[in-house]
Design a protein around this motif. Structure first.
Motif, mmCIF file in Angstrom:
data_model
loop_
_atom_site.group_PDB
_atom_site.id
_atom_site.type_symbol
_atom_site.label_atom_id
_atom_site.label_comp_id
_atom_site.label_asym_id
_atom_site.label_seq_id
_atom_site.Cartn_x
_atom_site.Cartn_y
_atom_site.Cartn_z
ATOM 1 N N ASP A 51 41.826 -54.525 34.215
ATOM 2 C CA ASP A 51 42.279 -55.142 33.986
ATOM 3 C C ASP A 51 43.771 -54.501 32.932
ATOM 4 O O ASP A 51 43.765 -53.435 32.506
ATOM 5 N N HIS A 52 44.571 -54.857 33.890
ATOM 6 C CA HIS A 52 45.488 -54.388 33.976
ATOM 7 C C HIS A 52 46.949 -54.925 33.115
ATOM 8 O O HIS A 52 47.034 -53.548 32.213
ATOM 9 N N ALA A 53 46.618 -55.801 31.220
ATOM 10 C CA ALA A 53 47.323 -55.573 30.355
ATOM 11 C C ALA A 53 46.576 -54.685 29.599
ATOM 12 O O ALA A 53 47.029 -54.209 28.641
ATOM 13 N N GLY A 54 45.092 -54.944 29.263
ATOM 14 C CA GLY A 54 44.370 -53.905 28.762
ATOM 15 C C GLY A 54 44.279 -51.959 28.968
ATOM 16 O O GLY A 54 44.666 -51.216 27.810
ATOM 17 N N GLN A 55 45.142 -51.564 29.923
ATOM 18 C CA GLN A 55 45.193 -50.627 30.730
ATOM 19 C C GLN A 55 46.424 -50.352 29.848
ATOM 20 O O GLN A 55 47.119 -48.768 29.409
ATOM 21 N N LEU A 92 51.681 -56.552 38.040
ATOM 22 C CA LEU A 92 52.884 -56.006 37.546
ATOM 23 C C LEU A 92 53.543 -56.675 36.278
ATOM 24 O O LEU A 92 53.706 -55.645 35.522
ATOM 25 N N VAL A 93 54.099 -57.896 36.826
ATOM 26 C CA VAL A 93 54.226 -58.954 35.159
ATOM 27 C C VAL A 93 53.362 -58.693 34.676
ATOM 28 O O VAL A 93 53.681 -58.138 32.894
ATOM 29 N N THR A 94 52.179 -58.972 34.219
ATOM 30 C CA THR A 94 51.030 -58.177 32.890
ATOM 31 C C THR A 94 51.346 -57.262 31.762
ATOM 32 O O THR A 94 51.580 -57.334 31.562
ATOM 33 N N ALA A 95 51.722 -56.295 32.817
ATOM 34 C CA ALA A 95 51.848 -54.661 32.570
ATOM 35 C C ALA A 95 53.197 -55.011 31.738
ATOM 36 O O ALA A 95 52.330 -54.476 30.359
ATOM 37 N N TRP A 96 53.439 -55.471 32.234
ATOM 38 C CA TRP A 96 55.064 -55.145 31.354
ATOM 39 C C TRP A 96 55.230 -56.202 30.666
ATOM 40 O O TRP A 96 55.980 -55.877 29.760
ATOM 41 N N GLN A 97 54.598 -57.615 30.194
ATOM 42 C CA GLN A 97 54.879 -57.929 29.314
ATOM 43 C C GLN A 97 54.165 -57.312 27.598
ATOM 44 O O GLN A 97 54.359 -57.295 26.755
ATOM 45 N N GLN A 123 42.611 -46.314 37.218
ATOM 46 C CA GLN A 123 43.529 -46.052 36.638
ATOM 47 C C GLN A 123 44.662 -47.146 37.220
ATOM 48 O O GLN A 123 44.812 -47.036 38.270
ATOM 49 N N LEU A 124 45.373 -48.149 36.252
ATOM 50 C CA LEU A 124 46.415 -49.242 37.067
ATOM 51 C C LEU A 124 46.874 -48.872 36.974
ATOM 52 O O LEU A 124 48.210 -50.181 37.312
ATOM 53 N N VAL A 125 47.708 -48.535 35.371
ATOM 54 C CA VAL A 125 48.743 -48.561 34.369
ATOM 55 C C VAL A 125 49.239 -46.905 34.423
ATOM 56 O O VAL A 125 48.339 -46.700 33.550
ATOM 57 N N GLU A 126 50.665 -46.709 33.882
ATOM 58 C CA GLU A 126 51.166 -44.973 33.754
ATOM 59 C C GLU A 126 52.731 -45.572 33.243
ATOM 60 O O GLU A 126 53.043 -46.605 33.662
ATOM 61 N N ILE A 127 52.283 -44.923 32.058
ATOM 62 C CA ILE A 127 53.525 -45.501 31.224
ATOM 63 C C ILE A 127 54.626 -43.763 31.037
ATOM 64 O O ILE A 127 54.610 -43.110 30.371
ATOM 65 N N GLU A 128 55.725 -43.686 32.034
ATOM 66 C CA GLU A 128 56.215 -42.175 31.325
ATOM 67 C C GLU A 128 57.754 -42.759 30.293
ATOM 68 O O GLU A 128 58.046 -44.178 30.622
ATOM 69 N N ALA A 129 58.001 -41.980 30.398
ATOM 70 C CA ALA A 129 58.911 -42.666 28.887
ATOM 71 C C ALA A 129 59.549 -40.933 27.966
ATOM 72 O O ALA A 129 59.238 -39.990 28.446
ATOM 73 N N VAL A 130 61.005 -41.512 27.713
ATOM 74 C CA VAL A 130 62.201 -39.831 27.201
ATOM 75 C C VAL A 130 62.445 -41.197 26.083
ATOM 76 O O VAL A 130 62.867 -42.245 26.121
#
Length: 135
Positions: A51-55, A92-97, A123-130
């Motif tokens: 589940d891209h959105a759930g992840q 990609l759009v699903t996760a981005w939303q 794992q389907l999603v990972e988010i890097e941030a600063v």
């Protein structure tokens, strides 16, 4: 509370993008470099398998926890990179939303990328941030 970040938009660039094109933080800011936020549960298992959105939601939840430990919040994030293990633009759009909605009107500069594989099983999603904060 005063924020360290200034989001920059340009009338010369398309307004189709759902994020600011640049951001700045003053020299006296403390920068916070987050490890990639993964969709892992407390026991180390992967959340929302398939589940891209759930992840994406779980990764944001974990990012909020890491930011809080560093004395920051999503409103202090200066940039993100969203990695999605898929070659399908729809995924990609699903996760981005989910990510975009989580940041609400704090539309930080972001990059959305499809990748072949990520580090944890399922794992389907990972988010890097600063992030940047004023102490």
């Amino acid at each position: 509370m005063a924020r360290a970040i200034t989001l920059i938009r340009s009338d010369s660039l398309s307004d189709v993008a759902e994020y600011a094109y640049a951001a700045t933080a003053p020299a006296e800011s403390r920068l916070i470099f987050l490890a990639g936020s993964c969709p892992l549960n407390g026991d180390g298992s992967t959340a929302a398998i398939g589940d891209h959105a759930g992840q994406a939601a779980k990764a944001i939840e974990n990012m909020r926890t890491a930011l809080a430990a560093a004395g920051a919040s999503l409103q202090d994030v200066i940039s993100t990179r969203v990695l999605v293990a898929s070659s399908r633009q729809e995924d990609l759009v699903t996760a981005w939303q989910v990510v975009r909605d989580s940041f609400a009107d704090h539309d930080v500069p972001s990059t959305l990328m499809g990748v072949t594989v990520l580090g944890y099983k399922d794992q389907l999603v990972e988010i890097e941030a600063v992030a940047a904060v004023l102490d």
